[in-house]
Design a protein around this motif. Structure first.
Motif, PDB file in Angstrom:
ATOM      1  N   LEU A   1     -16.003  -4.436  -3.264  1.00  0.00           N
ATOM      2  CA  LEU A   1     -14.588  -4.128  -3.509  1.00  0.00           C
ATOM      3  C   LEU A   1     -14.190  -2.734  -3.027  1.00  0.00           C
ATOM      4  N   GLN A   2     -14.980  -2.140  -2.159  1.00  0.00           N
ATOM      5  CA  GLN A   2     -14.613  -0.888  -1.505  1.00  0.00           C
ATOM      6  C   GLN A   2     -13.788  -1.174  -0.258  1.00  0.00           C
ATOM      7  N   LEU A   3     -12.903  -0.239   0.094  1.00  0.00           N
ATOM      8  CA  LEU A   3     -12.213  -0.336   1.373  1.00  0.00           C
ATOM      9  C   LEU A   3     -13.240  -0.227   2.498  1.00  0.00           C
TER      10      LEU A   3
ATOM     11  N   VAL B   1     -11.462  -6.072   1.636  1.00  0.00           N
ATOM     12  CA  VAL B   1     -12.435  -5.231   0.943  1.00  0.00           C
ATOM     13  C   VAL B   1     -13.842  -5.758   1.212  1.00  0.00           C
TER      14      VAL B   1
ATOM     15  N   MET C   1     -10.319 -10.302  -2.706  1.00  0.00           N
ATOM     16  CA  MET C   1     -11.623 -10.244  -3.347  1.00  0.00           C
ATOM     17  C   MET C   1     -12.425 -11.504  -3.028  1.00  0.00           C
TER      18      MET C   1
ATOM     19  N   TRP D   1       0.846  -1.196   0.000  1.00  0.00           N
ATOM     20  CA  TRP D   1       0.000   0.000   0.000  1.00  0.00           C
ATOM     21  C   TRP D   1       0.877   1.239   0.000  1.00  0.00           C
TER      22      TRP D   1
ATOM     23  N   VAL E   1     -10.396  -1.267  -4.218  1.00  0.00           N
ATOM     24  CA  VAL E   1      -9.146  -2.005  -4.420  1.00  0.00           C
ATOM     25  C   VAL E   1      -9.496  -3.316  -5.115  1.00  0.00           C
ATOM     26  N   LEU E   2      -8.768  -3.668  -6.145  1.00  0.00           N
ATOM     27  CA  LEU E   2      -9.076  -4.878  -6.891  1.00  0.00           C
ATOM     28  C   LEU E   2      -7.813  -5.547  -7.395  1.00  0.00           C
TER      29      LEU E   2
ATOM     30  N   ALA F   1      -6.096  -7.072  -3.530  1.00  0.00           N
ATOM     31  CA  ALA F   1      -7.324  -7.159  -2.734  1.00  0.00           C
ATOM     32  C   ALA F   1      -7.691  -8.609  -2.429  1.00  0.00           C
TER      33      ALA F   1
ATOM     34  N   GLN G   1      -2.830  -8.848   1.491  1.00  0.00           N
ATOM     35  CA  GLN G   1      -3.841  -8.187   0.669  1.00  0.00           C
ATOM     36  C   GLN G   1      -4.700  -7.243   1.494  1.00  0.00           C
ATOM     37  N   CYS G   2      -5.313  -6.287   0.808  1.00  0.00           N
ATOM     38  CA  CYS G   2      -6.235  -5.374   1.472  1.00  0.00           C
ATOM     39  C   CYS G   2      -7.589  -6.047   1.648  1.00  0.00           C
TER      40      CYS G   2
ATOM     41  N   ARG H   1     -11.464 -16.820  -1.391  1.00  0.00           N
ATOM     42  CA  ARG H   1     -10.965 -15.598  -2.003  1.00  0.00           C
ATOM     43  C   ARG H   1     -10.667 -15.863  -3.474  1.00  0.00           C
TER      44      ARG H   1
END
Length: 409
Positions: free
Chosen positions: A286-288, A282, A303, A266, A296-297, A301, A279-280, A318
């Motif tokens: 897919l929003q923070l 989400v 996902m 990041w 973030v995608l 992410a 990973q982030c 995931r």
């Protein structure tokens, strides 16, 4: 006024325009930008889209291997961003994003002026896992970008007159297997290719049908495979590894390093708390979690993919860190951005696994999906056309298609 300054002035957003900044021009970022451009008429307000990408060419990475056997040309799988975007109003900034300020809603660039945004899309992808094996950074080559392919091509050209070319591939994942098969076909009887991996099986995360097809392709080409092998060091003469309780040294003229990737870090001090895989986290949209206006995608992410859930392996719920997942997420984020601007409900991202494809040499591949598994030359044709459908922009696909049909006429 200079032409460059005039063009920049033309791309400045109108005072009432919604400012969308997209970081990263890979499968997630570029396809999100293109989907937004195609749907601009759906927005109740004017939109200014800025795409930040330091490279000058898009890399269609799944087809990079075809460069080694000259089955495809660089322009087909690495078109210039300027060419892809010339008929759009996307503002392309060929620069590096250095810092994201979520509070001030601004992105700092390495060279250009900071970019203020109303909505931000972070799609910076992944990078090769930093090698920790002694000598691996100095004496091995990666293979993940057009630059890497060109670097390997130069090395192979230097060895053109050698009666024997020894290649060692570190890693038996998809990249390692595809590289080994392509290089074996390119080098022919002059080549001696070896694959070394610390795991107990090739293509560990792939279905058994693909593993079996890959094993047959490797065996047919006489490629040596060492599994459960701990790589200890790489030097100018080759690769050293532990195998069955003994230390082995595999001589190499070329050593290729394909051992894993990690999400890019990041950019900024106010980073979200990352998952154990880096990973982030989400939301399904897919929003923070704490920022409605930041998406973030892609590889960065975690996902969601509920259909892949597995009690034995929680990471299976995931989406995979593949081009296929990022390719699907780009248009999904574009839809949600427009919904957010228009104050409409957002849709959760639904990852749809379309199957697995690997090239297994020149004019040979395996394609598995929807209950079918196609191998050999028919597999190669199926894989090529499946990827053609996913090339960016109609204009580029049409240009590539005309070239292919011309070769066949």
């Amino acid at each position: 006024m200079s032409l460059k300054r005039a063009l920049s002035a033309d791309l400045k957003p109108a005072t009432d325009a919604v400012r969308i900044c997209i970081l990263g021009g890979g499968f997630g970022g570029l396809y999100c930008a293109l989907a937004l451009h195609q749907r601009l008429k759906q927005s109740p307000r004017p939109i200014h889209i800025t795409l930040v990408e330091p490279r000058d060419r898009f890399n269609f990475t799944p087809l990079l291997y075809e460069l080694l056997t000259q089955e495809l040309a660089p322009w087909e799988i690495a078109p210039a961003y300027r060419e892809l975007l010339k008929h759009t109003n996307l503002d392309l900034r060929q620069d590096w994003a250095e810092h994201i300020d979520l509070t001030q809603q601004s992105v700092t660039l390495r060279h250009g002026e900071p970019i203020p945004y109303d909505y931000l899309v972070v799609a910076l992808g992944s990078q090769m896992r930093p090698p920790t094996t002694p000598g691996s950074q100095t004496h091995s080559l990666p293979f993940n970008t057009l630059h890497d392919a060109e670097q390997l091509e130069r090395r192979l050209n230097d060895l053109e007159q050698s009666p024997k070319v020894r290649v060692v591939v570190a890693g038996a994942g998809p990249s390692g297997v595809e590289l080994a098969c392509k290089l074996s076909d390119r080098l022919g009887s002059r080549g001696h290719v070896t694959v070394v991996d610390r795991r107990s099986e090739i293509l560990r995360s792939y279905p058994q049908r693909i593993q079996r097809a890959a094993a047959r392709a490797l065996a047919k080409r006489g490629i040596e495979v060492y599994l459960d092998a701990a790589i200890e060091a790489v030097d100018a003469s080759g690769l050293t590894f532990g195998y069955e309780g003994q230390t082995h040294h595999c001589p190499a003229d070329v050593t290729l390093w394909t051992v894993g990737t990690v999400p890019r870090s990041w950019l900024g001090n106010n980073a979200p708390k990352l998952t154990p895989l880096g990973q982030c986290p989400v939301r399904p949209t897919l929003q923070l979690p704490n920022y409605d206006n930041v998406f973030v995608l892609g590889d960065m992410a975690a996902m969601p993919a509920p259909g892949r859930d597995s009690q034995s392996d929680p990471s299976r719920n995931r989406a995979p860190t593949t081009a296929q997942a990022a390719y699907q997420a780009g248009p999904a984020v574009a839809h949600n951005l427009l919904a957010l601007i228009a104050n409409r409900p957002l849709k959760p991202f639904v990852y749809n696994h379309l199957g697995d494809m690997l090239t297994l040499g020149q004019r040979e591949a395996v394609v598995c999906g929807f209950g079918l598994c196609i191998t050999g030359r028919l597999g190669a044709v199926s894989r090529r056309w499946a990827y053609w459908l996913r090339l960016p922009t109609h204009a580029h696909r049409w240009r590539v298609l005309k070239h292919w049909l011309g070769l066949r006429s």
